[in-house]
Structures are given as C-alpha cells and as structure tokens.
Enzyme design. Structure first.
Site, PDB file in Angstrom:
ATOM      1  N   CYS A   2       3.888   1.019 -10.104  1.00  0.00           N
ATOM      2  CA  CYS A   2       4.337   2.319 -10.613  1.00  0.00           C
ATOM      3  C   CYS A   2       4.231   3.399  -9.549  1.00  0.00           C
ATOM      4  O   CYS A   2       5.066   4.302  -9.489  1.00  0.00           O
ATOM      5  CB  CYS A   2       3.498   2.718 -11.829  1.00  0.00           C
ATOM      6  SG  CYS A   2       3.738   1.668 -13.269  1.00  0.00           S
ATOM      7  N   CYS A   7      -2.259   3.402   2.241  1.00  0.00           N
ATOM      8  CA  CYS A   7      -1.430   3.863   1.119  1.00  0.00           C
ATOM      9  C   CYS A   7      -2.341   4.706   0.233  1.00  0.00           C
ATOM     10  O   CYS A   7      -3.351   5.241   0.704  1.00  0.00           O
ATOM     11  CB  CYS A   7      -0.812   2.686   0.364  1.00  0.00           C
ATOM     12  SG  CYS A   7      -2.015   1.606  -0.437  1.00  0.00           S
TER      13      CYS A   7
END
Length: 350
Positions: A187, A320
């Site tokens: 997501c 990330c």
C-alpha cells in the site's frame, strides 16, 4: 455460561434474530479469536467482532501508529501517532464493549511464537500486509488446526476467503508459490482506497461470526473478489490440493518468499560514517517530497530499468519508509549481479 441483563441489552439486535438468538450469542461470548495485524483490515475486524460480543479477542501487531495510517485505519487519531497499535486498539475497543477480554501482543508474529499463540484461540484472522506473514499465518493455522479468515487489499480491489475450515483448502492451495518481492508492491508503494479495507475487513468479520454461530455458507474453497471502482464482485471456486501438506513451519519465511538475508545498518551508524557509503532512496516521489535523508532517488518500480544509474564506487545503503521495499531493491540488485556491497537501512528512514 449465561448472558447478564446488561449483555442482553447490549446484544438485543442479535438476540431477536432467529439465526443467532441467545444460543448464538453465547457461542460468540465463549469464542476466542486472534487478529493478526491492527492496521487497515484489522481495524474494522476488531471493531465489529468487539461490537458483536466475541468473548476473547487477541490482537498481535508490533507496529506503531503513523500519520499515513489515519486515511484508512479509523481506530486511531492524530493523538495516537507513535503509540502501539495493538495496545491503542484494545484500549479504545474496551470502551465500545466492556464485556470483551483483550489479549495484547505488542510483538511481531514469528515462527518462534506463532504456534504457542495460535493454540490459545479458536479462529485466526489474517490482517497482514505481506506475503511472508501470510504464509506463516497459513502454516501455523494448519499445524494448530484453526480456521483462517483471509483478507487482502490492492489499490481498489479486495479478496476474502476462509482456509482450513472443516478440511477445506488452505492459502497454499490457492497460492502455491509466492510472487517475487518486486512484483507485489505494498500500500505504501501504490496506495489504497481508504474505504476498501473497511469493506474487506467487515466481510472478514462477517465470515468469522458465521463460523462461530454455525450459520450461513462459509467462504471455504471459494475466493471472493471485490472491485470497488466498478462496484461488482465475483466468487471463484478452488479445490483443495491433496499434494499441498504443511507439517512444519518454514525455517525462514522471508527466504521462502524470495526476500534474501540482508546486511543491515542503523540510521545512527550510517550517519556517523556517511562518507563511506552511497545512499539510495527507493520510495515514491510523493514520499520523498515529504521527507528524505538524502542520497540518490530511484523508485523501486523503476529500479530494473535504471540499474546503470546506481552508483557502485562505494558500499550502497538502500532505504525506504520501513525497510521492506529496500530489501526488495537489494534482491533486484543481487539478481542483477550488482558489484558494490549492499546494506539495508534498518527500520527505514522514519
């Protein structure tokens, strides 16, 4: 076991249903359900099972509330940012229904604790968001012989099924092999419609209540696929694969799912010696605009096409938001025989 006068008031709309009544409500009161994950899917599951009167609800999640969660994880508010999801969810839900007991596990589900935790519950609900956990949850459910209520979301589409129910098929019957890490974005990489986990999580709660009360037709050996853009759904049938047997947990679920073991480095350690490393950010452009710690920027979905742009003159630290996509990026680099040593930024940049 009986219902108190206050419980009868609380569950009045169930008690007047012929299909549930006092007998069904007592089954709900006696039931013990474990919800894996208190995120997008876990929030609506937890809310409706609490409201329905499931007697004991376990919630396991080692994550904390992030501001980006609030778009879909409606159990939480801005005041909860940084707090434990499992603990916050249990506190809030206990105000919805004081007759429910909550077991809180502020830890990650692993192969070391899965069996012992699952043994305490009648039904397992999968609200996880990665394939390593989904296979672990499936296998532990099979070994402990617990029905597993599965849900998954992707952008505008969701899936629901029930595995290992009265001898039915399992997650491995439907998905024998996991996709490659870079083929299954999360997501945080591709986004998700905020209301979608509410819909899918509610369907998971519905299947759970049906199983407990013994009513309706359970989605065993069936996969419901819901498309929120077109407002349609289909139910696909699948067969139990007699060749697919689970007798023990995998040694390493990340390795099984193609996520190779990585050398890691903490943000603190990197910042102390940053001149020794190149830095690569594999998040999306929107995430980088909000916050970054520097370095080269190539989104994960562009990495294969832009490999020749990645610096190789020093050891490469890849980062990330949470450390998951960066592992996938390192897998890609390893498979392409990247020359420099790669390290994953532990826990991401937040």
């Amino acid at each position: 076991m009986v219902l108190t006068s206050e419980e009868k008031k609380q569950y009045n709309r169930h008690l007047i249903l012929d299909e549930i009544g006092v007998k069904g409500q007592l089954k709900l009161k006696q039931a013990k359900v474990l919800v894996v994950g208190a995120g997008g899917l876990g929030c609506p599951v937890l809310q409706y099972l609490t409201a329905a009167g499931v007697g004991t609800i376990g919630v396991i999640d080692d994550d904390v509330v992030d501001q980006s969660n609030l778009q879909r994880q409606i159990l939480y508010t801005v005041d909860d940012i940084g707090a434990s999801k499992a603990e916050t969810a249990a506190k809030r839900l206990s105000r919805l229904n004081p007759f429910v007991k909550f077991d809180v596990y502020k830890e990650k589900l692993t192969k070391e604790n899965a069996i012992s935790i699952f043994n305490n519950y009648d039904i397992i609900i999968d609200g996880s968001d990665n394939f390593s956990t989904r296979y672990l949850v499936n296998d532990a459910s099979v070994i402990t012989n617990k029905p597993l209520v599965y849900g998954a979301i992707f952008k505008f589409e969701g899936q629901v099924s029930v595995f290992n129910y009265k001898g039915s098929g399992t997650y491995r019957c439907l998905y024998p092999t996991p996709p490659k890490p870079h083929e299954s974005p999360s997501c945080s990489e591709i986004g998700v419609l905020g209301v979608l986990p509410g819909i899918i999580g509610s369907l998971q709660a519905n299947e759970t209540i049906k199983i407990i009360c013994g009513i309706g037709t359970v989605l065993a050996n069936k996969l419901l696929i819901y498309d929120s853009l077109q407002m349609n759904q289909m139910v696909l049938k699948y067969e139990k694969d007699s060749k697919t047997k689970v007798t023990a947990l995998e040694t390493d679920y990340d390795f099984f799912c193609g996520i190779l073991s990585k050398e890691e480095i903490s943000l603190e350690e990197f910042q102390k010696n940053k001149e020794k490393y190149n830095l690569l950010d594999v998040r999306e452009f929107e995430e980088r605009e909000i916050y970054h710690i520097g370095g080269q920027h190539i989104p994960l979905n562009e990495l294969l096409e832009r490999l020749d742009e990645v610096y190789q003159n020093k050891d490469l630290v890849v980062y990330c938001q949470s450390g998951v996509r960066s592992k996938g990026a390192i897998n890609i680099l390893s498979n392409q025989k990247f020359k420099a040593k790669t390290l994953n930024l532990k826990g991401g940049c937040l």
